[in-house]
Scaffold this motif. Structure first.
Motif, PDB file in Angstrom:
ATOM      1  N   ILE A   1      -4.960 -11.386 -10.726  1.00  0.00           N
ATOM      2  CA  ILE A   1      -4.517 -12.097  -9.656  1.00  0.00           C
ATOM      3  C   ILE A   1      -3.841 -11.284  -8.527  1.00  0.00           C
ATOM      4  O   ILE A   1      -3.507 -11.859  -7.349  1.00  0.00           O
ATOM      5  CB  ILE A   1      -3.949 -13.284  -9.793  1.00  0.00           C
ATOM      6  N   GLY A   2      -3.418  -9.970  -8.812  1.00  0.00           N
ATOM      7  CA  GLY A   2      -2.621  -9.492  -7.702  1.00  0.00           C
ATOM      8  C   GLY A   2      -2.009  -8.245  -8.406  1.00  0.00           C
ATOM      9  O   GLY A   2      -2.266  -7.641  -9.334  1.00  0.00           O
ATOM     10  N   GLN A   3      -0.932  -7.641  -7.469  1.00  0.00           N
ATOM     11  CA  GLN A   3      -0.335  -6.439  -7.828  1.00  0.00           C
ATOM     12  C   GLN A   3       1.045  -6.458  -7.572  1.00  0.00           C
ATOM     13  O   GLN A   3       1.343  -7.039  -6.475  1.00  0.00           O
ATOM     14  CB  GLN A   3      -1.089  -5.359  -7.331  1.00  0.00           C
ATOM     15  N   VAL A   4       1.893  -5.892  -8.459  1.00  0.00           N
ATOM     16  CA  VAL A   4       3.229  -5.720  -8.271  1.00  0.00           C
ATOM     17  C   VAL A   4       3.720  -4.448  -7.786  1.00  0.00           C
ATOM     18  O   VAL A   4       3.253  -3.295  -8.578  1.00  0.00           O
ATOM     19  CB  VAL A   4       4.280  -6.516  -9.180  1.00  0.00           C
ATOM     20  N   GLU A   5       4.277  -3.882  -6.828  1.00  0.00           N
ATOM     21  CA  GLU A   5       4.904  -2.658  -6.451  1.00  0.00           C
ATOM     22  C   GLU A   5       6.388  -2.627  -6.673  1.00  0.00           C
ATOM     23  O   GLU A   5       7.024  -3.465  -6.072  1.00  0.00           O
ATOM     24  CB  GLU A   5       4.279  -2.200  -5.190  1.00  0.00           C
ATOM     25  N   LYS A   6       6.940  -1.676  -7.060  1.00  0.00           N
ATOM     26  CA  LYS A   6       8.321  -1.324  -7.123  1.00  0.00           C
ATOM     27  C   LYS A   6       8.820   0.135  -6.617  1.00  0.00           C
ATOM     28  O   LYS A   6       8.211   1.141  -7.049  1.00  0.00           O
ATOM     29  CB  LYS A   6       9.213  -1.393  -8.582  1.00  0.00           C
ATOM     30  N   ASP A   7       9.448  -0.033  -5.377  1.00  0.00           N
ATOM     31  CA  ASP A   7       9.862   1.498  -4.827  1.00  0.00           C
ATOM     32  C   ASP A   7      11.007   2.032  -5.299  1.00  0.00           C
ATOM     33  O   ASP A   7      11.668   1.289  -6.338  1.00  0.00           O
ATOM     34  CB  ASP A   7       9.861   1.330  -3.335  1.00  0.00           C
ATOM     35  N   GLN A   8      11.485   2.910  -4.852  1.00  0.00           N
ATOM     36  CA  GLN A   8      12.782   3.750  -5.310  1.00  0.00           C
ATOM     37  C   GLN A   8      13.808   2.989  -5.269  1.00  0.00           C
ATOM     38  O   GLN A   8      15.000   3.206  -5.850  1.00  0.00           O
ATOM     39  CB  GLN A   8      12.955   5.067  -4.607  1.00  0.00           C
ATOM     40  N   GLN A   9      14.016   1.849  -4.056  1.00  0.00           N
ATOM     41  CA  GLN A   9      15.206   1.129  -4.102  1.00  0.00           C
ATOM     42  C   GLN A   9      14.826  -0.154  -4.892  1.00  0.00           C
ATOM     43  O   GLN A   9      15.896  -1.188  -4.795  1.00  0.00           O
ATOM     44  CB  GLN A   9      15.209   0.622  -2.816  1.00  0.00           C
ATOM     45  N   LYS A  10      14.035  -0.064  -5.957  1.00  0.00           N
ATOM     46  CA  LYS A  10      14.105  -1.428  -6.773  1.00  0.00           C
ATOM     47  C   LYS A  10      13.473  -2.675  -6.099  1.00  0.00           C
ATOM     48  O   LYS A  10      13.772  -3.678  -6.599  1.00  0.00           O
ATOM     49  CB  LYS A  10      15.250  -1.534  -7.567  1.00  0.00           C
ATOM     50  N   VAL A  11      12.859  -2.405  -4.866  1.00  0.00           N
ATOM     51  CA  VAL A  11      12.393  -3.414  -4.188  1.00  0.00           C
ATOM     52  C   VAL A  11      10.766  -3.956  -4.579  1.00  0.00           C
ATOM     53  O   VAL A  11       9.915  -3.300  -4.891  1.00  0.00           O
ATOM     54  CB  VAL A  11      12.352  -3.258  -2.702  1.00  0.00           C
ATOM     55  N   LEU A  12      10.627  -5.146  -5.095  1.00  0.00           N
ATOM     56  CA  LEU A  12       9.554  -5.594  -5.520  1.00  0.00           C
ATOM     57  C   LEU A  12       8.524  -6.201  -4.145  1.00  0.00           C
ATOM     58  O   LEU A  12       8.892  -6.859  -3.572  1.00  0.00           O
ATOM     59  CB  LEU A  12       9.508  -6.731  -6.538  1.00  0.00           C
ATOM     60  N   THR A  13       7.266  -5.568  -4.320  1.00  0.00           N
ATOM     61  CA  THR A  13       6.468  -6.102  -3.298  1.00  0.00           C
ATOM     62  C   THR A  13       5.131  -6.924  -4.005  1.00  0.00           C
ATOM     63  O   THR A  13       4.228  -6.310  -4.900  1.00  0.00           O
ATOM     64  CB  THR A  13       5.783  -5.134  -2.384  1.00  0.00           C
TER      65      THR A  13
ATOM     66  N   GLU B   1       2.935 -19.335 -13.446  1.00  0.00           N
ATOM     67  CA  GLU B   1       3.162 -18.786 -15.084  1.00  0.00           C
ATOM     68  C   GLU B   1       2.865 -17.234 -15.121  1.00  0.00           C
ATOM     69  O   GLU B   1       3.399 -16.755 -15.731  1.00  0.00           O
ATOM     70  CB  GLU B   1       2.252 -19.621 -15.886  1.00  0.00           C
ATOM     71  N   ALA B   2       1.861 -16.761 -14.118  1.00  0.00           N
ATOM     72  CA  ALA B   2       1.551 -15.379 -14.037  1.00  0.00           C
ATOM     73  C   ALA B   2       2.619 -14.847 -13.494  1.00  0.00           C
ATOM     74  O   ALA B   2       3.081 -13.525 -13.823  1.00  0.00           O
ATOM     75  CB  ALA B   2       0.300 -15.194 -13.356  1.00  0.00           C
ATOM     76  N   LEU B   3       3.574 -15.143 -12.571  1.00  0.00           N
ATOM     77  CA  LEU B   3       4.614 -14.597 -12.074  1.00  0.00           C
ATOM     78  C   LEU B   3       5.991 -14.442 -12.879  1.00  0.00           C
ATOM     79  O   LEU B   3       6.841 -13.745 -12.585  1.00  0.00           O
ATOM     80  CB  LEU B   3       4.899 -15.167 -10.625  1.00  0.00           C
TER      81      LEU B   3
END
Length: 336
Positions: free
Chosen positions: A292-304, A319-321
């Motif tokens: 249902i989607g995608q999660v990204e984590k950059d070098q500053q540990k920020v989730l998108t 429930e998926a999140l």
């Protein structure tokens, strides 16, 4: 308004006293170089208030703290050409401006002429004790003293925008009730120009340290840096980039290499806020196994999070999140 007129206005309220000596004949018009322009302006200021020059020792003067120049930053290297000029002339051709300090620790307070004061003080302690500081005594309040010092300092390229900004910020509160427009009108500069200088004082030390010298930090840089500094995520990236640049500057100084220039420092700082660097990605999967989607984590540990839940219910999306959020919390706890 010309610089000459500004000086005249700054001194216009000073009561005049008769001169003890007749005015000298007007010399032939000198070549209009930097020094002669300043001599002409100060000469006219002296005629306006009819104050003769005096000779005194630098040790007789305290330094007025309202001047933009940081006296502690002056040294022989920076003032070598001025020292040589004063030595060749036997004194300072352009008079400094002092005011009396009744009851003070020293007889006079220096309003303008800090470089001349430092240079002659250095000469006095280095084999030339007979050279005096030539000065004009003025009866100035702090606001008039500030304006007079500012007129002189505007011609100086060795005063940083940050020094000017700090000086203006202190002055607007001390002399103009915190009203920048009133101060700009008194100084005969635009309010936008004044605002840029004062805004520069909001730049934190970790950004300043990224520049080879405060002289490289220009007032116009505040327009690009301050909005980024007010954003939490961008500020963290700026701080990391500034630390890295400062380390590089230190390394270059130790190796006698060319420093990173001001424009390059600014460019790298701004770019650091738009570059994600290494990004980790993972797919978000619903309980029924659908992506249902995608999660990204950059070098500053920020989730998108990027979601495309289609026909899922709100409960199914949450429930998926849940495992994504719990995993992020666990990692954050371990870092503490």
């Amino acid at each position: 308004m010309s610089r000459r007129s500004l000086i005249g206005e700054a001194l216009a309220s000073v009561p005049s006293e008769p001169s003890a000596t007749p005015a000298p004949e007007t010399p032939a018009t000198p070549r209009p170089n930097f020094t002669n322009k300043r001599l002409e302006a100060f000469g006219e200021a002296a005629r306006i208030v009819k104050r003769p020059t005096i000779r005194l020792k630098p040790a007789e003067c305290s330094i007025w703290p309202g001047n933009a120049r940081d006296y502690s930053m002056l040294d022989e290297f920076r003032l070598r050409s001025l020292i040589d000029s004063i030595l060749a002339e036997g004194g300072n051709r352009v008079p400094a401006v002092v005011r009396r300090t009744p009851g003070g620790p020293l007889p006079y307070e220096l309003v303008t002429g800090t470089r001349r004061h430092w240079a002659i003080s250095w000469l006095n302690t280095n084999h030339y004790p007979d050279i005096d500081l030539i000065a004009i005594i003025e009866d100035l309040d702090d606001e008039a003293a500030f304006r007079l010092a500012d007129i002189e300092n505007r011609e100086r390229e060795d005063i940083s925008d940050l020094e000017r900004g700090l000086n203006y910020k202190a002055a607007v509160d001390s002399y103009y009730g915190g009203v920048q427009l009133r101060m700009a009108e008194r100084l005969k500069i635009s309010k936008s120009q004044l605002s840029r200088y004062i805004a520069l004082t909001e730049i934190p030390p970790f950004i300043v340290s990224a520049f080879h010298s405060p002289m490289d930090l220009q007032a116009k840089y505040a327009e690009k840096l301050l909005p980024l500094l007010r954003d939490g995520s961008a500020r963290a990236k700026l701080e990391a980039a500034a630390d890295q640049i400062a380390a590089e500057q230190s390394f270059r100084r130790s190796g006698d290499e060319q420093p990173i220039t001001g424009p390059e420092v600014l460019s790298r700082l701004v770019q650091s806020t738009t570059t994600k660097g290494r990004v980790q990605r993972a797919t978000i999967v619903a309980p029924r196994g659908d992506a249902i989607g995608q999660v990204e984590k950059d070098q500053q540990k920020v989730l998108t999070l990027s979601l495309s839940p289609s026909n899922l219910t709100v409960d199914e999306i949450l429930e998926a999140l849940r495992p994504v959020i719990e995993q992020a919390k666990m990692r954050s706890t371990r870092r503490r």
